[in-house]
Design a protein around this motif. Structure first.
Motif, PDB file in Angstrom:
ATOM      1  N   LEU A  52       0.821  -1.217   0.000  1.00 27.60           N
ATOM      2  CA  LEU A  52       0.000   0.000   0.000  1.00 27.60           C
ATOM      3  C   LEU A  52       0.853   1.265   0.000  1.00 27.60           C
ATOM      4  O   LEU A  52       0.492   2.253  -0.626  1.00 27.60           O
ATOM      5  N   ARG A  53       1.997   1.250   0.707  1.00 30.14           N
ATOM      6  CA  ARG A  53       2.810   2.472   0.762  1.00 30.14           C
ATOM      7  C   ARG A  53       3.504   2.768  -0.562  1.00 30.14           C
ATOM      8  O   ARG A  53       3.939   3.874  -0.802  1.00 30.14           O
ATOM      9  N   CYS A  95       0.532  10.583  -8.747  1.00 33.09           N
ATOM     10  CA  CYS A  95       1.768   9.957  -8.285  1.00 33.09           C
ATOM     11  C   CYS A  95       2.187  10.393  -6.887  1.00 33.09           C
ATOM     12  O   CYS A  95       2.953   9.702  -6.239  1.00 33.09           O
ATOM     13  N   TRP A  96       1.695  11.513  -6.416  1.00 28.57           N
ATOM     14  CA  TRP A  96       2.174  12.047  -5.143  1.00 28.57           C
ATOM     15  C   TRP A  96       1.396  11.542  -3.927  1.00 28.57           C
ATOM     16  O   TRP A  96       1.742  11.842  -2.790  1.00 28.57           O
ATOM     17  N   ALA A 132      -1.391   6.589   2.695  1.00 23.06           N
ATOM     18  CA  ALA A 132      -1.726   7.958   3.102  1.00 23.06           C
ATOM     19  C   ALA A 132      -3.176   8.279   2.765  1.00 23.06           C
ATOM     20  O   ALA A 132      -3.869   8.947   3.535  1.00 23.06           O
ATOM     21  N   LEU A 133      -3.636   7.787   1.628  1.00 24.81           N
ATOM     22  CA  LEU A 133      -5.016   8.019   1.213  1.00 24.81           C
ATOM     23  C   LEU A 133      -5.997   7.379   2.202  1.00 24.81           C
ATOM     24  O   LEU A 133      -6.985   8.002   2.603  1.00 24.81           O
ATOM     25  N   ILE A 134      -5.711   6.163   2.633  1.00 22.77           N
ATOM     26  CA  ILE A 134      -6.584   5.472   3.591  1.00 22.77           C
ATOM     27  C   ILE A 134      -6.592   6.209   4.924  1.00 22.77           C
ATOM     28  O   ILE A 134      -7.651   6.432   5.528  1.00 22.77           O
ATOM     29  N   ILE A 135      -5.407   6.625   5.395  1.00 26.56           N
ATOM     30  CA  ILE A 135      -5.328   7.360   6.657  1.00 26.56           C
ATOM     31  C   ILE A 135      -6.085   8.673   6.561  1.00 26.56           C
ATOM     32  O   ILE A 135      -6.879   9.020   7.444  1.00 26.56           O
ATOM     33  N   MET A 194      -8.505   9.529   4.496  1.00 25.44           N
ATOM     34  CA  MET A 194      -9.949   9.303   4.380  1.00 25.44           C
ATOM     35  C   MET A 194     -10.544   8.871   5.716  1.00 25.44           C
ATOM     36  O   MET A 194     -11.660   9.264   6.061  1.00 25.44           O
ATOM     37  N   SER A 195      -9.793   8.085   6.494  1.00 26.65           N
ATOM     38  CA  SER A 195     -10.270   7.674   7.816  1.00 26.65           C
ATOM     39  C   SER A 195     -10.405   8.871   8.746  1.00 26.65           C
ATOM     40  O   SER A 195     -11.397   8.998   9.479  1.00 26.65           O
ATOM     41  N   VAL A 196      -9.410   9.751   8.713  1.00 23.36           N
ATOM     42  CA  VAL A 196      -9.461  10.941   9.569  1.00 23.36           C
ATOM     43  C   VAL A 196     -10.624  11.838   9.166  1.00 23.36           C
ATOM     44  O   VAL A 196     -11.392  12.307  10.009  1.00 23.36           O
ATOM     45  N   VAL A 197     -10.775  12.071   7.872  1.00 21.35           N
ATOM     46  CA  VAL A 197     -11.876  12.919   7.397  1.00 21.35           C
ATOM     47  C   VAL A 197     -13.221  12.286   7.719  1.00 21.35           C
ATOM     48  O   VAL A 197     -14.134  12.952   8.221  1.00 21.35           O
ATOM     49  N   GLY A 198     -13.357  10.981   7.473  1.00 17.10           N
ATOM     50  CA  GLY A 198     -14.609  10.291   7.782  1.00 17.10           C
ATOM     51  C   GLY A 198     -14.932  10.315   9.262  1.00 17.10           C
ATOM     52  O   GLY A 198     -16.067  10.567   9.663  1.00 17.10           O
ATOM     53  N   GLY A 199     -13.917  10.071  10.105  1.00 17.93           N
ATOM     54  CA  GLY A 199     -14.117  10.124  11.549  1.00 17.93           C
ATOM     55  C   GLY A 199     -14.529  11.506  12.014  1.00 17.93           C
ATOM     56  O   GLY A 199     -15.412  11.662  12.865  1.00 17.93           O
ATOM     57  N   THR A 200     -13.871  12.525  11.456  1.00 16.77           N
ATOM     58  CA  THR A 200     -14.207  13.901  11.811  1.00 16.77           C
ATOM     59  C   THR A 200     -15.642  14.227  11.433  1.00 16.77           C
ATOM     60  O   THR A 200     -16.378  14.842  12.214  1.00 16.77           O
TER      61      THR A 200
END
Length: 135
Positions: free
Chosen positions: A45-46, A53-54, A59-62, A64-70
């Protein structure tokens, strides 16, 4: 075919939206559309890049998890605030009703006492008039 972009650049590989770039191996492979995340044997995944490409999948999963949790926390707080406002409005609306009822009962008691006093005064006056024969 995505394999033709292997050992080239990430940008060239990702021009085709069905391709997945694996940065650790430098391979360009078909994105496994039947799975949400690419399997570890295809690419870690990393190291996996898709779309741009950037940003890697980890990072995308983390993010999205933070945004979803918020968003979930914000929704919960908003629901609690709305419930509290409704409760306080309900209590405020009940309060004056009880006060109004109490005030109405007291007014009625005063009116009854006043009528009793008037009747008592009238009977005294009538008694005095009879006593002195002015009736």
């Amino acid at each position: 075919d995505c394999r033709q972009y292997t050992n080239r650049s990430c940008e060239e590989c990702l021009k085709n939206v069905t391709c997945l770039w694996c940065a650790s191996s430098g391979r360009c492979v078909e994105y496994p559309v039947r799975r949400i995340l690419p399997p570890a044997d295809l690419c870690e995944l990393r190291s996996a890049r898709w779309g741009v490409c950037w940003v890697n999948f980890e990072a995308l999963i983390i993010a999205m998890s933070v945004v979803g949790g918020t968003i979930l926390i914000m929704l919960g707080v908003c629901c609690c605030c709305c419930c509290c406002k409704k409760k306080s409005k309900k209590q405020v609306s009940e309060g004056p009703d009880k006060d109004d009822e109490r005030a109405a009962r007291e007014r009625e008691k005063r009116r009854v006492r006043q009528e009793e006093r008037r009747a008592e005064m009238k009977s005294r006056h009538d008694e005095i008039r009879r006593k002195y024969g002015t009736v």
